[in-house]
Design a protein around this motif. Structure first.
Motif, PDB file in Angstrom:
ATOM      1  N   CYS A  44       0.714  -1.215   0.119  1.00 19.83           N
ATOM      2  CA  CYS A  44      -0.112  -0.031  -0.022  1.00 19.83           C
ATOM      3  C   CYS A  44       0.917   1.139   0.012  1.00 19.83           C
ATOM      4  O   CYS A  44       1.965   1.539   0.766  1.00 19.83           O
ATOM      5  N   ARG A  45       0.350   2.311  -0.916  1.00 19.29           N
ATOM      6  CA  ARG A  45       0.907   3.520  -0.617  1.00 19.29           C
ATOM      7  C   ARG A  45       0.176   4.655  -0.529  1.00 19.29           C
ATOM      8  O   ARG A  45      -0.848   4.857  -1.142  1.00 19.29           O
ATOM      9  N   VAL A  46       0.494   5.449   0.565  1.00 16.12           N
ATOM     10  CA  VAL A  46      -0.664   6.546   0.832  1.00 16.12           C
ATOM     11  C   VAL A  46       0.239   7.792   1.378  1.00 16.12           C
ATOM     12  O   VAL A  46       1.270   7.470   1.927  1.00 16.12           O
ATOM     13  N   PRO A  47      -0.050   8.919   0.832  1.00 11.51           N
ATOM     14  CA  PRO A  47       0.597  10.056   0.771  1.00 11.51           C
ATOM     15  C   PRO A  47       0.682  10.407   2.501  1.00 11.51           C
ATOM     16  O   PRO A  47      -0.466  10.231   3.007  1.00 11.51           O
ATOM     17  N   CYS A  97      -3.001   0.089  -4.049  1.00 13.89           N
ATOM     18  CA  CYS A  97      -2.845  -1.346  -3.237  1.00 13.89           C
ATOM     19  C   CYS A  97      -2.395  -2.272  -4.473  1.00 13.89           C
ATOM     20  O   CYS A  97      -3.468  -2.221  -5.536  1.00 13.89           O
ATOM     21  N   GLN A  98      -1.518  -3.009  -4.340  1.00 11.30           N
ATOM     22  CA  GLN A  98      -1.195  -3.944  -5.125  1.00 11.30           C
ATOM     23  C   GLN A  98      -0.633  -5.295  -4.748  1.00 11.30           C
ATOM     24  O   GLN A  98      -0.032  -5.385  -3.572  1.00 11.30           O
ATOM     25  N   GLU A  99      -1.145  -6.492  -5.296  1.00 13.10           N
ATOM     26  CA  GLU A  99      -1.049  -7.717  -4.612  1.00 13.10           C
ATOM     27  C   GLU A  99      -0.717  -8.789  -5.974  1.00 13.10           C
ATOM     28  O   GLU A  99      -1.506  -8.507  -6.835  1.00 13.10           O
ATOM     29  N   SER A 100       0.328  -9.577  -6.056  1.00 13.90           N
ATOM     30  CA  SER A 100       0.704 -10.078  -7.324  1.00 13.90           C
ATOM     31  C   SER A 100       0.702 -11.677  -7.111  1.00 13.90           C
ATOM     32  O   SER A 100       0.978 -12.243  -7.957  1.00 13.90           O
ATOM     33  N   GLU A 101       0.307 -12.350  -5.794  1.00  8.81           N
ATOM     34  CA  GLU A 101       0.448 -13.778  -5.405  1.00  8.81           C
ATOM     35  C   GLU A 101      -0.810 -14.552  -5.761  1.00  8.81           C
ATOM     36  O   GLU A 101      -0.977 -15.556  -6.131  1.00  8.81           O
TER      37      GLU A 101
END
Length: 357
Positions: free
Chosen positions: A191-194, A207-211
């Motif tokens: 997750c990336r939140v300023p 929000c990223q998930e690759s599995e």
């Protein structure tokens, strides 16, 4: 009185005993049995019967011996396969059975093969009576034809083909295709939140998930409250202006407000499970226009003072005197009592007065 009747498909047949079981009209008496002369001579017959009464006719099964039909070349059976589940779904690290069942065949020992089709590549799974490839050691044949896999992994998701060859059957080959899906639970997403955004500015949370498999869907939470996909669709968030894409996990604010401050986290979920990232704080602060203007004025004042000081120093000659003093250092002194004069004839210097030794 004799009647001629045509009977339909044979229900079962044994080429070794020459017995056939078929449907026969009751209230008839069999007088003569012979094969019907047609393309369907193996499964259709012509029977001469004698009617015994005029009551309604009904059907019953009848078994008779066909001495005129030799056992050689009388193969009427055809190998047929079925599966109890052609699209099994299982979670990773569990076991699964790929169902392949022979329903009809006259062959006692048919040849069984399993193949795996993945990324347009075909590989043997069961061949020559043994498990092969990446399933060796964690798969076995159940019964006669079904395949069981233990500890399945995501790489086992593929299309599997069960092939049976029965040499003693009229139709010797049959196959069935089974598509296996292995579901994988998501891992904690990134997750990336300023950290801080001024009021009225845009902000993007990712929000990223690759599995996970199937591909997970994403949901965002603020202070443990789930956010809708569109803030305009919920009166509770009427002071916000955001859009959430559950497919990509992106949360976009077109213009943040003070109410948008809080602790944010994201959850990635699919049919196998879910996972969340750690909470991160987003601060929305007011933009102080007066302070910005004041700071700009202070900077301009400092630059003006520096400019005035440089001009005053130049007028007082600090920079000019330094330049003249620097040039005086470049003049070399002449030794006393000696004058050098250049002549046209000599093209060089000569002494104007002689030296005294």
């Amino acid at each position: 009185m004799l009647y001629t009747r045509h009977f339909g498909i044979v229900t079962s047949f044994s080429p070794y005993s020459n017995f056939v079981r078929w449907v026969l009209l009751s209230r008839f008496q069999i007088r003569k049995l012979r094969p019907k002369s047609s393309l369907f001579s193996k499964t259709a017959f012509q029977v001469r019967v004698k009617k015994t009464d005029a009551k309604p006719l009904y059907l019953k099964h009848y078994t008779t011996r066909l001495p005129w039909w030799p056992s050689a070349g009388c193969l009427t059976a055809a190998v047929n396969l079925k599966s109890s589940n052609r699209n099994p779904v299982v979670q990773e690290f569990e076991s699964v059975e790929l169902s392949c069942i022979i329903t009809d065949s006259q062959t006692n020992d048919p040849r069984i093969e399993w193949k795996k089709i993945q990324d347009d590549q075909t590989a043997y799974v069961f061949f020559d009576n043994r498990i092969q490839g990446d399933l060796a050691g964690r798969a076995e044949l159940l019964g006669k034809t079904s395949l069981k896999i233990w500890n399945v992994t995501r790489t086992d998701s593929a299309i599997y083909r069960c092939e049976v060859v029965a040499r003693n059957d009229r139709k010797e080959i049959d196959e069935i295709v089974i598509e296996l899906t292995v579901q994988v639970k998501p891992v904690p997403p990134v997750c990336r939140v300023p950290k801080a955004v001024p009021v009225g500015k845009s902000a993007t949370l990712q929000c990223q998930e690759s599995e996970g498999y199937p591909r997970p869907h994403y949901s965002w939470y603020r202070n443990d409250v789930p956010l809708p996909t569109d803030s305009r669709a919920n009166p509770r968030f009427r002071n916000s202006s955001f859009l959430l894409n559950p497919e990509t996990g992106t949360l976009v604010f077109s213009a943040v407000h003070k109410e948008d401050s809080g602790q944010y986290y994201c959850i990635a979920s699919n049919d196998a499970g879910s996972a969340r990232c750690e909470e991160q704080e987003l601060e929305v602060y007011d933009l102080n226009i007066g302070g910005i203007i004041g700071g700009v004025l202070v900077v301009l004042a400092v630059l003006a003072l520096i400019t005035v000081g440089i001009c005053c120093a130049y007028r007082r000659g600090y920079f000019i005197n330094n330049k003249q003093n620097g040039e005086s250092y470049k003049n070399t002194g002449k030794p006393d009592g000696v004058n050098y004069i250049r002549t046209d004839e000599e093209g060089d210097f000569r002494h104007k007065s002689s030296f005294v030794i």
